[in-house]
Design an enzyme around this catalytic site. Structure first.
Site, PDB file in Angstrom:
ATOM      1  N   ARG A 133    -117.714 -77.095  56.928  1.00 14.80           N
ATOM      2  CA  ARG A 133    -117.884 -75.728  57.419  1.00 14.80           C
ATOM      3  C   ARG A 133    -116.727 -75.341  58.316  1.00 14.80           C
ATOM      4  O   ARG A 133    -116.355 -76.093  59.213  1.00 14.80           O
ATOM      5  CB  ARG A 133    -119.185 -75.635  58.223  1.00 14.80           C
ATOM      6  CG  ARG A 133    -120.341 -76.394  57.599  1.00 14.80           C
ATOM      7  CD  ARG A 133    -121.547 -76.494  58.525  1.00 14.80           C
ATOM      8  NE  ARG A 133    -122.125 -75.192  58.836  1.00 14.80           N
ATOM      9  CZ  ARG A 133    -123.118 -75.015  59.707  1.00 14.80           C
ATOM     10  NH1 ARG A 133    -123.617 -76.053  60.375  1.00 14.80           N
ATOM     11  NH2 ARG A 133    -123.593 -73.828  59.933  1.00 14.80           N
ATOM     12  N   GLY A 142    -113.186 -64.052  56.192  1.00 13.86           N
ATOM     13  CA  GLY A 142    -111.846 -64.392  55.709  1.00 13.86           C
ATOM     14  C   GLY A 142    -111.642 -65.879  55.734  1.00 13.86           C
ATOM     15  O   GLY A 142    -110.826 -66.427  54.995  1.00 13.86           O
ATOM     16  N   HIS A 503    -108.070 -31.099  69.386  1.00 17.70           N
ATOM     17  CA  HIS A 503    -108.830 -30.162  70.211  1.00 17.70           C
ATOM     18  C   HIS A 503    -110.329 -30.295  69.955  1.00 17.70           C
ATOM     19  O   HIS A 503    -111.122 -30.380  70.896  1.00 17.70           O
ATOM     20  CB  HIS A 503    -108.357 -28.735  69.921  1.00 17.70           C
ATOM     21  CG  HIS A 503    -109.084 -27.679  70.691  1.00 17.70           C
ATOM     22  ND1 HIS A 503    -110.146 -26.975  70.165  1.00 17.70           N
ATOM     23  CD2 HIS A 503    -108.937 -27.265  71.969  1.00 17.70           C
ATOM     24  CE1 HIS A 503    -110.602 -26.143  71.083  1.00 17.70           C
ATOM     25  NE2 HIS A 503    -109.887 -26.297  72.192  1.00 17.70           N
ATOM     26  N   SER A 827    -104.526 -37.500  92.288  1.00 16.99           N
ATOM     27  CA  SER A 827    -105.358 -37.765  91.119  1.00 16.99           C
ATOM     28  C   SER A 827    -104.398 -38.048  89.972  1.00 16.99           C
ATOM     29  O   SER A 827    -103.511 -37.245  89.696  1.00 16.99           O
ATOM     30  CB  SER A 827    -106.247 -36.566  90.806  1.00 16.99           C
ATOM     31  OG  SER A 827    -106.960 -36.818  89.615  1.00 16.99           O
ATOM     32  N   TYR A 914    -112.139 -43.367  92.633  1.00 18.73           N
ATOM     33  CA  TYR A 914    -113.060 -42.845  91.620  1.00 18.73           C
ATOM     34  C   TYR A 914    -112.352 -42.625  90.295  1.00 18.73           C
ATOM     35  O   TYR A 914    -111.125 -42.559  90.245  1.00 18.73           O
ATOM     36  CB  TYR A 914    -113.699 -41.523  92.087  1.00 18.73           C
ATOM     37  CG  TYR A 914    -112.745 -40.355  92.177  1.00 18.73           C
ATOM     38  CD1 TYR A 914    -112.467 -39.583  91.054  1.00 18.73           C
ATOM     39  CD2 TYR A 914    -112.113 -40.028  93.376  1.00 18.73           C
ATOM     40  CE1 TYR A 914    -111.580 -38.521  91.118  1.00 18.73           C
ATOM     41  CE2 TYR A 914    -111.228 -38.971  93.456  1.00 18.73           C
ATOM     42  CZ  TYR A 914    -110.961 -38.219  92.322  1.00 18.73           C
ATOM     43  OH  TYR A 914    -110.078 -37.176  92.392  1.00 18.73           O
TER      44      TYR A 914
HETATM   45  P1  ADP Z   1    -121.119 -69.184  57.818  1.00 15.74           P
HETATM   46  O1  ADP Z   1    -120.126 -69.354  58.861  1.00 15.74           O
HETATM   47  O2  ADP Z   1    -120.689 -68.358  56.665  1.00 15.74           O
HETATM   48  O3  ADP Z   1    -122.464 -68.779  58.358  1.00 15.74           O
HETATM   49  P2  ADP Z   1    -122.094 -71.865  57.657  1.00 15.74           P
HETATM   50  O4  ADP Z   1    -121.118 -72.947  57.886  1.00 15.74           O
HETATM   51  O5  ADP Z   1    -122.967 -71.514  58.773  1.00 15.74           O
HETATM   52  O6  ADP Z   1    -121.311 -70.599  57.118  1.00 15.74           O
HETATM   53  O7  ADP Z   1    -122.945 -72.273  56.402  1.00 15.74           O
HETATM   54  C1  ADP Z   1    -123.747 -71.381  55.723  1.00 15.74           C
HETATM   55  C2  ADP Z   1    -125.082 -71.981  55.450  1.00 15.74           C
HETATM   56  O8  ADP Z   1    -124.934 -73.193  54.749  1.00 15.74           O
HETATM   57  C3  ADP Z   1    -125.869 -72.355  56.670  1.00 15.74           C
HETATM   58  O9  ADP Z   1    -126.541 -71.276  57.204  1.00 15.74           O
HETATM   59  C4  ADP Z   1    -126.830 -73.366  56.096  1.00 15.74           C
HETATM   60  O10 ADP Z   1    -127.909 -72.691  55.502  1.00 15.74           O
HETATM   61  C5  ADP Z   1    -126.011 -74.028  55.051  1.00 15.74           C
HETATM   62  N1  ADP Z   1    -125.535 -75.310  55.559  1.00 15.74           N
HETATM   63  C6  ADP Z   1    -124.391 -75.600  56.185  1.00 15.74           C
HETATM   64  N2  ADP Z   1    -124.343 -76.893  56.525  1.00 15.74           N
HETATM   65  C7  ADP Z   1    -125.487 -77.443  56.083  1.00 15.74           C
HETATM   66  C8  ADP Z   1    -126.040 -78.743  56.133  1.00 15.74           C
HETATM   67  N3  ADP Z   1    -125.400 -79.731  56.722  1.00 15.74           N
HETATM   68  N4  ADP Z   1    -127.255 -78.929  55.594  1.00 15.74           N
HETATM   69  C9  ADP Z   1    -127.903 -77.912  55.003  1.00 15.74           C
HETATM   70  N5  ADP Z   1    -127.453 -76.686  54.926  1.00 15.74           N
HETATM   71  C10 ADP Z   1    -126.242 -76.440  55.458  1.00 15.74           C
HETATM   72 MG    MG Z   2    -123.593 -69.673  59.441  1.00  9.84          MG
END
Ligand code: ADP
Ligand code: MG
Ligand code: MG
Length: 936
Positions: A133, A142, A503, A827, A914
């Protein structure tokens, strides 16, 4: 057929919309966390042993830091580790390579996960799967999408199947993994010539090959899923030109590289630019043991808020899906259910979530937005952060949490975003009605709120219609001072041209009018009296509606209601005053008064505006522009006579006609102020603005006041200036024609005498504009004192008044020590100080400010938010020099910046007494001033 096919793209849109609706909160300075990173430590564990904590967002990213924090307070978080943002920095500084020590630290991290879960990465009996993640300091659209179920291959999938006894589940994980990894890491995405995501096309094809119809994913059999994996891999091979990686460690390193790589992709760069997020921040990567929401009907995943982020109600708010993984909930594949439903379906899990909800709020002391997964009835937490909220919810949260003693009152004040507060004051469209209405154009949201009305294309007809009791919407290509009456009469103003400092926008803000400006799609035909937009033609009298908060234009009538706060304060509506929204608002304002150092005045030209501002808590007028007093009704004729006069006598005669009007205006204002001070600026704009410009108008005026049209024309020509902004205006007028200033001073003092005799205190503060030389001020002060002496003698009263100046040219600021010798107050006229300081005309800046913003030459529009390092320095110099001469010199600011929260923070810091802003901005300014004082 397209239903299934659209799914992934809908998922992407939805999930990015969800992210986009939580724009990053910018922090003032990118400070390092309190606990500094250990040199060479690139991996921070969380789980049974947790290295990081919630304060370490710069190093661990928002997601990583809060995962660590949740572990620390004992919430059920699957174990994992965070690779720090330092690695991201290293990666880009070293040709996309990693620090030598990283791999070993990651191996130790994985070993820790294995130890805690009893599973092994790549194991053929009990395989550990992880998610990878991304996680910048603030959630950022992004960035790379999350990859789930990493670690699966043709062997481990079998092990997972055997171990769980759930082949369907194992293969569902595998096909999800190949799809996600193929998409985000290997770049197998839609080509420009394709309508659908390629993996979705494969799913669609398989369903039709085997079932000849669309079926839900959950209906796919083990055999279907196996076949999908085969086809997915073939697709990867074809598109990416290589085999899908089967080694878990290759998969992991590939995913980590993709996260760091996504920091510099186009979408991320564009987003950072828009929200001023420095590139140096970098992103962290979180690797976390999987928990599974897709094992069957005792599992699921969801997203929730600890309280309702739309209206602020203290209720559990959110949704979940049974037998689902990851972002299925926000992807719109299946319709999720409200979280309250869990109470019936999984009472134990629901009770656990309730407990977690309490714990989160108690610990983070703010409303949390969190993500969870339920695996076979057990709840796991995967993310938490402070929830984004509407202004309405922010207000209720802050008041309620103070009552609950979760936060103190100063924190409660800080919890209300100042730049959102005017949402609370705006009239609102009925939500059900607006859903049915059709958007026909969009423009700039210039005056927040909602307005419906019959359209009129000129001020006179708008006023006539309004006088008949009609609801009117004034639609113009652009507006000018002559449209003022029409603007006042209208519920809202729509213009086809002009920006947020046009305006129309300025007046709308001052009057609290709903306004959408610069709606380019709106074609206004003054001759035909029609408006063409969106293929529809509207005639005068037809209905249109505008949403000035969102900048939207609707066909037809959409029902609105005034904000309870305005109804309660300005209209004294008793029912409105009893509403919770009103009472909460009053409480907030009370706290603001207690916290603030600076006071807030208003820019107002009429008794009505003044009264409104006072109802909102203004403690005086910071700027009355007297030129408006020369425009209305017959006054403009007397004004024009004065300008056209050829002798001093004739000029005085014309001025004498104006005097009673001005006196009357001041009487009204002084009464409305009821003892509060009023800063009155003498005539400022160049005279040509008062004369008719076209030959026809000139001929008309000639007839009306009995002056030859040629003379009018000649005078207009004579007054022509190449650069009126820097021309014969400001105090230069009063110096050239002292009789104008004398008349204005007399009108002020006669009015003061009248009101004072009625028992109301009067405190006029006469302000001379555009002073750059002390002598300019001295000459005008003499005229003012002379008038004061005369009036005091005539009316046998003693008047209390001040004479000061506007600091609005650089020379005035730089010689403030000299000028302070004569001035009772300064002012800061920051509109002109910005124009003259930057050498940039506000009205002409539209043609290049867009490019400037794109190239990040200036951080913000300097006419909306003060340029602290440049123009701000002039203010600081003038403050220091002015107070050196006169330690008790009263200092204020009356430019548009007086209503801008960020600028207000600056004015607080440099020590002004102010700020002054338009009446409906007063609450925003009070909040911003209070917050500035609390933060200092
Ligand atoms: P975002 O930043 O887009 O929210 P996340 O990293 O939070 O992305 O991941 C999106 C979703 O993926 C999480 O809300 C969760 O439901 C799922 N997820 C992420 N990591 C795990 C994990 N270790 N186990 C189960 N689900 C996960
Ligand atoms: Mg998330
Ligand atoms: Mg000015």
């Amino acid at each position: 057929m397209a239903k299934q096919m659209k799914r992934t793209s809908a998922a992407k849109v939805k999930s990015s919309a969800r992210k986009a609706s939580r724009p990053a909160v910018r922090k003032a300075a990118p400070k390092r966390s309190a606990s500094p990173a250990k040199a060479g430590k690139y991996v921070y564990n969380f789980g049974r042993k947790t290295d990081g904590d919630g304060t370490m967002k710069p190093l661990l990213g928002g997601k990583g830091a809060n995962l660590a924090e949740m572990c620390r307070i004992g919430l059920p978080v699957p174990p994992g580790f965070t690779i720090t943002t330092d690695v991201c920095t290293y990666y880009y500084a070293n040709k996309r390579t990693y620090p030598a020590a990283l791999k070993a630290q990651m191996q130790a991290g994985v070993a820790a996960l294995e130890q805690q879960t009893g599973k092994k990465f790549g194991d053929l009996k009990n395989p550990l799967l992880v998610s990878v993640r991304s996680g910048a300091r603030d959630s950022m659209p992004g960035m790379m999408d999350t990859i789930l179920n990493l670690g699966l291959n043709d062997q481990t999938v079998g092990a997972l199947s055997t171990k769980t006894g759930n082949a369907r589940f194992a293969w569902d994980c595998y096909r999800r993994f190949v799809q996600m990894y193929g998409d985000v890491v290997l770049g197998v995405q839609k080509r420009p010539d394709e309508d659908h995501e390629p993996f979705e096309t494969v799913i669609h094809q398989l369903k039709h090959d085997r079932y000849h119809q669309d079926i839900e994913d959950t209906k796919l059999t083990v055999d279907d899923l196996k076949e999908l994996v085969v086809r997915f891999k073939a697709l990867v091979k074809e598109r990416a030109g290589k085999d899908f990686p089967s080694s878990p460690w290759d998969q992991l390193m590939g995913a980590v590289g993709a996260v760091f790589g996504s920091w510099m992709n186009d979408r991320a760069i564009v987003y950072r630019r828009k929200y001023n997020i420095p590139t140096e921040w970098g992103t962290a990567v979180n690797v976390q043991a999987m928990v599974y929401g897709n094992t069957g009907d005792t599992s699921g995943s969801g997203v929730a808020f600890t309280r309702n982020p739309a209206n602020g109600a203290k209720e559990f708010y959110g949704e979940f899906l049974i037998n689902a993984q990851g972002e299925d909930v926000v992807a719109g594949v299946r319709t999720p259910e409200p979280v309250a439903e869990l109470k019936k379906q999984m009472p134990k899990a629901y009770a656990e979530l309730e407990r977690i909800r309490q714990t989160l709020e108690k610990h983070f002391k703010d409303v949390q937005d969190f993500e969870f997964t339920i695996e076979d009835g057990i709840v796991y937490m995967l993310q938490t952060r402070n929830g984004k909220r509407t202004a309405m919810a922010a207000l209720k949260f802050s008041i309620d949490m103070e009552k609950e003693r979760l936060i103190d009152w100063k924190t409660a004040v800080l919890r209300n975003p100042a730049d959102q507060l005017d949402q609370l004051l705006a009239p609102v469209f009925d939500t059900a009605e607006v859903a049915k209405a059709k958007v026909i154009a969009t423009g700039l949201p210039a005056g927040p709120g909602a307005a419906s009305g019959q359209i009129y294309l000129n001020a006179d007809r708008a006023v006539t219609a309004a006088d008949k009791g009609n609801q009117v919407l004034l639609v113009r290509i652009e507006t000018s001072p002559e449209d003022l009456r029409g603007m006042i009469a209208a519920e809202g103003i729509l213009t086809a041209r002009g920006g947020v400092t046009s305006h129309a926008a300025l007046v709308a803000r001052q009057m609290g009018k709903v306004c959408v400006c610069g709606a380019a799609a709106v074609e206004v035909d003054y001759q035909a009296r029609t408006v063409k937009v969106g293929g529809q033609t509207f005639k005068e009298g037809d209905w249109m509606s505008i949403d000035g908060t969102a900048g939207k234009v609707y066909a037809g009538k959409v029902k609105t209601a005034p904000s309870e706060i305005v109804a309660g304060l300005v209209e004294g509506d008793e029912a409105a005053r009893k509403t919770e929204k009103f009472r909460n608002f009053q409480q907030l304002m009370k706290w603001c008064s207690a916290a603030t150092r600076m006071s807030v005045r208003t820019n107002a030209d009429t008794p009505e505006q003044t009264a409104n501002a006072i109802a909102f808590g203004a403690v005086g007028i910071g700027l009355t522009r007297t030129e408006h007093m020369f425009f209305e009704g017959d006054r403009i004729d007397a004004m024009r006579e004065m300008i056209l006069a050829e002798t001093l006598e004739a000029r005085k005669a014309a001025l004498a006609k104006l005097l009673p009007y001005q006196r009357e205006d001041f009487v009204g204002i002084f009464k409305a102020l009821n003892g509060y001070p009023a800063t009155i600026r003498f005539l400022d704009p160049p005279l040509h603005e008062f004369l008719p410009q076209t030959r026809e108008q000139q001929a008309e005026l000639a007839k009306k006041i009995g002056v030859p049209a040629d003379r009018i024309h000649a005078r207009v020509e004579g007054l022509h200036e190449f650069n009126p902004m820097l021309g014969f205006r400001g105090c230069r007028l009063g110096i050239g024609y002292p009789e104008i200033s004398a008349m204005q001073a007399r009108a002020v003092f006669e009015a003061a005498a009248i009101v004072q005799k009625s028992g109301v205190k009067v405190r006029p503060e006469i302000m001379i504009p555009l002073v750059g030389f002390k002598k300019e001020l001295d000459l005008q002060i003499d005229v003012v004192h002379q008038a004061a002496r005369e009036v005091q003698a005539e009316k046998k009263v003693k008047l209390n008044y001040l004479v000061g100046t506007m600091i609005e040219v650089p020379r005035g600021a730089l010689t403030a020590d000299e000028i302070a010798g004569s001035a009772d107050f300064f002012s800061f006229g920051t509109n002109d100080l910005t124009q003259t300081g930057l050498g940039m005309s506000r009205d002409d800046s539209g043609s290049f400010l867009g490019t400037y913003a794109e190239l990040e030459i200036m951080p913000k529009n300097p006419f909306a938010t003060i340029d602290q390092t440049g123009v701000g320095q002039l203010v600081e110099i003038a403050v220091a020099k002015g107070r050196r001469t006169k330690p008790d010199l009263k200092l204020g600011i009356c430019g548009e910046h007086g209503g801008d929260p960020q600028s207000i923070q600056f004015f607080n810091r440099v020590g002004l007494d102010y700020v002054s802003c338009s009446p409906f901005r007063v609450p925003v300014a009070r909040l911003a001033a209070a917050q500035a004082a609390i933060r200092q």
